[in-house]
Design a protein around this motif. Structure first.
Motif, PDB file in Angstrom:
ATOM      1  N   THR A 193       0.800  -1.234   0.000  1.00 44.68           N
ATOM      2  CA  THR A 193       0.000   0.000   0.000  1.00 44.68           C
ATOM      3  C   THR A 193       0.829   1.279   0.000  1.00 44.68           C
ATOM      4  OG1 THR A 193      -0.181  -0.124   2.413  1.00 44.68           O
ATOM      5  CG2 THR A 193      -1.970  -1.104   1.110  1.00 44.68           C
ATOM      6  N   GLY A 194       2.135   1.193   0.294  1.00 46.76           N
ATOM      7  CA  GLY A 194       3.001   2.365   0.205  1.00 46.76           C
ATOM      8  C   GLY A 194       2.556   3.526   1.057  1.00 46.76           C
ATOM      9  N   ASN A 195       2.455   4.710   0.440  1.00 46.66           N
ATOM     10  CA  ASN A 195       2.127   5.927   1.187  1.00 46.66           C
ATOM     11  C   ASN A 195       0.663   6.043   1.582  1.00 46.66           C
ATOM     12  OD1 ASN A 195       4.790   6.502   0.667  1.00 46.66           O
ATOM     13  ND2 ASN A 195       4.420   8.426  -0.412  1.00 46.66           N
ATOM     14  N   GLU A 196      -0.185   5.195   1.025  1.00 48.08           N
ATOM     15  CA  GLU A 196      -1.605   5.142   1.388  1.00 48.08           C
ATOM     16  C   GLU A 196      -2.313   6.495   1.233  1.00 48.08           C
ATOM     17  OE1 GLU A 196      -1.964   3.297   5.242  1.00 48.08           O
ATOM     18  OE2 GLU A 196      -1.459   1.322   4.433  1.00 48.08           O
ATOM     19  N   SER A 197      -2.198   7.067   0.065  1.00 49.21           N
ATOM     20  CA  SER A 197      -2.907   8.322  -0.198  1.00 49.21           C
ATOM     21  C   SER A 197      -4.417   8.097  -0.265  1.00 49.21           C
ATOM     22  CB  SER A 197      -2.429   8.935  -1.516  1.00 49.21           C
ATOM     23  OG  SER A 197      -2.763   8.095  -2.618  1.00 49.21           O
ATOM     24  N   ASP A 198      -4.824   6.865  -0.540  1.00 49.47           N
ATOM     25  CA  ASP A 198      -6.244   6.524  -0.612  1.00 49.47           C
ATOM     26  C   ASP A 198      -6.492   5.203   0.120  1.00 49.47           C
ATOM     27  OD1 ASP A 198      -8.930   6.193  -1.295  1.00 49.47           O
ATOM     28  OD2 ASP A 198      -8.488   5.496  -3.324  1.00 49.47           O
ATOM     29  N   LEU A 199      -6.253   4.081  -0.534  1.00 49.67           N
ATOM     30  CA  LEU A 199      -6.488   2.773   0.077  1.00 49.67           C
ATOM     31  C   LEU A 199      -5.383   2.416   1.061  1.00 49.67           C
ATOM     32  CD1 LEU A 199      -7.721   0.928  -3.126  1.00 49.67           C
ATOM     33  CD2 LEU A 199      -9.113   1.644  -1.158  1.00 49.67           C
ATOM     34  N   THR A 200      -5.761   1.721   2.136  1.00 51.27           N
ATOM     35  CA  THR A 200      -4.834   1.397   3.215  1.00 51.27           C
ATOM     36  C   THR A 200      -4.798  -0.109   3.477  1.00 51.27           C
ATOM     37  OG1 THR A 200      -6.478   1.480   4.987  1.00 51.27           O
ATOM     38  CG2 THR A 200      -5.492   3.592   4.289  1.00 51.27           C
ATOM     39  N   ILE A 221       3.227  -3.857   9.127  1.00 51.51           N
ATOM     40  CA  ILE A 221       2.675  -2.530   9.419  1.00 51.51           C
ATOM     41  C   ILE A 221       3.757  -1.601   9.948  1.00 51.51           C
ATOM     42  CG2 ILE A 221       1.139  -1.259  10.973  1.00 51.51           C
ATOM     43  CD1 ILE A 221      -0.798  -3.575  10.830  1.00 51.51           C
ATOM     44  N   GLU A 222       3.765  -0.377   9.438  1.00 52.70           N
ATOM     45  CA  GLU A 222       4.667   0.651   9.961  1.00 52.70           C
ATOM     46  C   GLU A 222       3.902   1.666  10.795  1.00 52.70           C
ATOM     47  OE1 GLU A 222       6.690   2.072   6.501  1.00 52.70           O
ATOM     48  OE2 GLU A 222       8.080   0.373   6.463  1.00 52.70           O
ATOM     49  N   ALA A 223       2.701   2.026  10.362  1.00 48.61           N
ATOM     50  CA  ALA A 223       1.865   2.961  11.124  1.00 48.61           C
ATOM     51  C   ALA A 223       0.432   2.845  10.642  1.00 48.61           C
ATOM     52  CB  ALA A 223       2.356   4.398  10.950  1.00 48.61           C
ATOM     53  N   LEU A 224      -0.522   3.110  11.535  1.00 50.40           N
ATOM     54  CA  LEU A 224      -1.935   3.075  11.181  1.00 50.40           C
ATOM     55  C   LEU A 224      -2.497   4.481  11.223  1.00 50.40           C
ATOM     56  CD1 LEU A 224      -3.047  -0.044  13.242  1.00 50.40           C
ATOM     57  CD2 LEU A 224      -2.703   0.081  10.769  1.00 50.40           C
ATOM     58  N   ARG A 225      -3.166   4.879  10.155  1.00 58.45           N
ATOM     59  CA  ARG A 225      -3.704   6.227  10.075  1.00 58.45           C
ATOM     60  C   ARG A 225      -5.073   6.352  10.729  1.00 58.45           C
ATOM     61  NH1 ARG A 225       0.009   5.430   6.467  1.00 58.45           N
ATOM     62  NH2 ARG A 225       1.143   7.133   5.460  1.00 58.45           N
ATOM     63  N   SER A 260      10.799   7.697   6.692  1.00 56.68           N
ATOM     64  CA  SER A 260      11.454   7.991   5.425  1.00 56.68           C
ATOM     65  C   SER A 260      11.016   7.026   4.336  1.00 56.68           C
ATOM     66  CB  SER A 260      12.980   7.902   5.580  1.00 56.68           C
ATOM     67  OG  SER A 260      13.371   6.574   5.868  1.00 56.68           O
ATOM     68  N   HIS A 261      10.502   5.871   4.756  1.00 53.69           N
ATOM     69  CA  HIS A 261      10.124   4.843   3.787  1.00 53.69           C
ATOM     70  C   HIS A 261       8.737   5.060   3.201  1.00 53.69           C
ATOM     71  CE1 HIS A 261       9.217   0.388   2.818  1.00 53.69           C
ATOM     72  NE2 HIS A 261       9.900   0.926   1.839  1.00 53.69           N
ATOM     73  N   THR A 262       7.759   5.375   4.029  1.00 54.95           N
ATOM     74  CA  THR A 262       6.394   5.524   3.536  1.00 54.95           C
ATOM     75  C   THR A 262       5.762   6.862   3.887  1.00 54.95           C
ATOM     76  OG1 THR A 262       5.440   4.537   5.518  1.00 54.95           O
ATOM     77  CG2 THR A 262       6.007   3.036   3.741  1.00 54.95           C
ATOM     78  N   GLY A 263       6.509   7.734   4.552  1.00 57.10           N
ATOM     79  CA  GLY A 263       5.951   9.021   4.922  1.00 57.10           C
ATOM     80  C   GLY A 263       5.009   8.933   6.099  1.00 57.10           C
ATOM     81  N   ALA A 264       5.061   7.835   6.861  1.00 56.86           N
ATOM     82  CA  ALA A 264       4.178   7.648   8.019  1.00 56.86           C
ATOM     83  C   ALA A 264       4.986   7.678   9.299  1.00 56.86           C
ATOM     84  CB  ALA A 264       3.448   6.310   7.910  1.00 56.86           C
ATOM     85  N   LEU A 265       4.397   8.212  10.341  1.00 59.69           N
ATOM     86  CA  LEU A 265       5.046   8.228  11.648  1.00 59.69           C
ATOM     87  C   LEU A 265       4.644   6.987  12.430  1.00 59.69           C
ATOM     88  CD1 LEU A 265       4.632  11.971  12.642  1.00 59.69           C
ATOM     89  CD2 LEU A 265       6.741  10.806  12.007  1.00 59.69           C
ATOM     90  N   ALA A 266       5.619   6.232  12.887  1.00 61.16           N
ATOM     91  CA  ALA A 266       5.337   4.995  13.617  1.00 61.16           C
ATOM     92  C   ALA A 266       5.038   5.292  15.074  1.00 61.16           C
ATOM     93  CB  ALA A 266       6.527   4.043  13.508  1.00 61.16           C
ATOM     94  N   GLY A 267       4.086   4.546  15.640  1.00 56.62           N
ATOM     95  CA  GLY A 267       3.699   4.754  17.026  1.00 56.62           C
ATOM     96  C   GLY A 267       4.519   3.908  17.975  1.00 56.62           C
ATOM     97  N   GLN A 268       4.281   4.087  19.251  1.00 55.38           N
ATOM     98  CA  GLN A 268       5.022   3.363  20.274  1.00 55.38           C
ATOM     99  C   GLN A 268       4.729   1.868  20.173  1.00 55.38           C
ATOM    100  OE1 GLN A 268       4.264   4.816  24.159  1.00 55.38           O
ATOM    101  NE2 GLN A 268       5.855   3.609  25.143  1.00 55.38           N
ATOM    102  N   GLY A 269       5.802   1.068  20.144  1.00 64.88           N
ATOM    103  CA  GLY A 269       5.674  -0.361  19.907  1.00 64.88           C
ATOM    104  C   GLY A 269       4.799  -1.078  20.904  1.00 64.88           C
ATOM    105  N   GLN A 270       4.940  -0.765  22.203  1.00 61.23           N
ATOM    106  CA  GLN A 270       4.166  -1.462  23.223  1.00 61.23           C
ATOM    107  C   GLN A 270       2.669  -1.211  23.064  1.00 61.23           C
ATOM    108  OE1 GLN A 270       6.741   0.515  23.641  1.00 61.23           O
ATOM    109  NE2 GLN A 270       8.109  -0.110  25.311  1.00 61.23           N
ATOM    110  N   VAL A 271       2.310  -0.004  22.647  1.00 61.19           N
ATOM    111  CA  VAL A 271       0.900   0.329  22.458  1.00 61.19           C
ATOM    112  C   VAL A 271       0.314  -0.513  21.332  1.00 61.19           C
ATOM    113  CG1 VAL A 271      -0.729   2.142  21.812  1.00 61.19           C
ATOM    114  CG2 VAL A 271       1.195   2.673  23.328  1.00 61.19           C
ATOM    115  N   TYR A 272       1.054  -0.587  20.219  1.00 68.36           N
ATOM    116  CA  TYR A 272       0.589  -1.380  19.089  1.00 68.36           C
ATOM    117  C   TYR A 272       0.431  -2.847  19.467  1.00 68.36           C
ATOM    118  CZ  TYR A 272       0.658   1.957  15.219  1.00 68.36           C
ATOM    119  OH  TYR A 272       0.370   2.999  14.362  1.00 68.36           O
ATOM    120  N   THR A 273       1.418  -3.383  20.178  1.00 67.02           N
ATOM    121  CA  THR A 273       1.360  -4.790  20.568  1.00 67.02           C
ATOM    122  C   THR A 273       0.111  -5.075  21.405  1.00 67.02           C
ATOM    123  OG1 THR A 273       3.772  -5.019  20.523  1.00 67.02           O
ATOM    124  CG2 THR A 273       2.544  -6.635  21.819  1.00 67.02           C
ATOM    125  N   GLY A 274      -0.176  -4.191  22.339  1.00 67.35           N
ATOM    126  CA  GLY A 274      -1.364  -4.360  23.170  1.00 67.35           C
ATOM    127  C   GLY A 274      -2.639  -4.296  22.362  1.00 67.35           C
TER     128      GLY A 274
END
Length: 315
Positions: A193-200, A221-225, A260-274
């Motif tokens: 899905t890359g930069n996800e300008s539309d579909l995610t 997953i790198e980040a969820l919008r 730098s890879h997809t233009g998305a900011l990644a969230g805190q790992g522990q939060v995502y895992t939970g």
């Protein structure tokens, strides 16, 4: 401008009847060449229309100078052209009545603020024309069950299985597919899905959840919008199918790399895992384990009790 989250028909990207490769080329190392070779390697039964401003033939197939010159309907356009030509290409696709565009082209939100603004503008343009977009900055898609491979990996190095993959970082996942092929591991359907300008990735998680050909889903997953929507969809899908997820960007440095890879900011790992565990997803401790875990969950019967023994030659 708000993005659309409504359910869509994934067949446009995974089982099209006709594909226009805009920027099709025989030049070694070019994305136009990669996509054409991928389609031809899978014996795609649909119609392939190379589009090249110099026309002529591409891999023996008659090429068109512009997509509007093609007389037949086009389901999907794969855009492998320089960034400065993407806007006019989307406009031409709208004129042609194209349903979906996979934008391979990079140089947008992942590169600069100006690129981010340009990406948003292009997404708005596509939306106004009724076109759905994957990307930009993607490496392609494939559906081996339909003989469709619009990616840079030859179909001979892929293995059709009832596992589907939805990835924000597709390039790294290619390494896993290449190494997994020799071990009998693979995915039958793949979306980057890359930069996800539309579909995610959430859109395709939903689509794969409804797909009878898909028995398990693996995700990078790198980040969820839209975390709330992802939680809702994942909670529904995991009731009927295993969903295995590797979350990248769990450290400060890897989060910077994800941005730098997809233009998305990644969230805190522990939060995502939970969150992932709350919705019933299986959290993969390493990216390399995505395929083995996915295969194990559909090929081995579930263990019902607590009487489990592990036998190993090492400690």
């Amino acid at each position: 401008m708000k993005k659309r989250n409504a359910f869509f028909k994934s067949d446009v990207f995974l089982n099209p009847k006709s594909v226009a490769v805009i920027g099709a080329s025989e030049r070694p190392g070019s994305w136009g060449s990669f996509i054409m070779k991928g389609l031809l390697s899978a014996n795609f039964s649909g119609h392939i229309y190379p589009v090249n401003s110099r026309a002529g033939k591409v891999f023996g197939i008659h090429a068109f100078k512009d997509i509007t010159e093609i007389n037949s309907p086009i389901d999907l356009a794969v855009c492998a052209i320089p960034e400065k030509f993407v806007k006019e290409t989307i406009e031409a696709c709208g004129q042609k009545g194209v349903k979906g565009i996979t934008v391979i082209t990079a140089g947008f939100a992942e590169s600069s603020d100006q690129g981010r603004q340009q990406q948003a503008s292009l997404a708005g343009l596509a939306r106004s024309l009724g076109i759905r977009i994957i990307g930009p900055n993607v490496s392609g898609t494939f559906n081996l069950h339909a003989g469709f491979n619009a990616s840079s990996i030859p179909a001979d190095n892929l293995m059709a299985t009832p596992i589907a993959a939805a990835c924000q970082g597709g390039y790294a996942f290619y390494d896993i597919l290449s190494s997994g092929w020799a071990k009998g591991l693979g995915v039958g359907k793949f979306i980057h899905t890359g930069n996800e300008s539309d579909l995610t990735v959430t859109d395709f998680l939903q689509a794969f959840g409804k797909d009878p050909e898909v028995k398990a889903i693996v995700m990078y997953i790198e980040a969820l919008r839209d975390g709330k929507r992802f939680m809702e969809i994942a909670g529904q899908v995991t009731r009927t199918k295993p969903v295995v997820i590797y979350k990248a960007g769990r450290t400060v440095d890897s989060a910077r790399a994800a941005h730098s890879h997809t233009g998305a900011l990644a969230g805190q790992g522990q939060v995502y895992t939970g969150l992932l565990r709350q919705v019933g997803a299986v959290v993969s401790p390493a990216m390399e384990l995505l395929l083995p875990i996915g295969h194990a969950l559909i090929e081995r019967p579930p263990m019902r009790g607590r009487r489990v023994a592990i036998i190993t030659v090492g400690g």
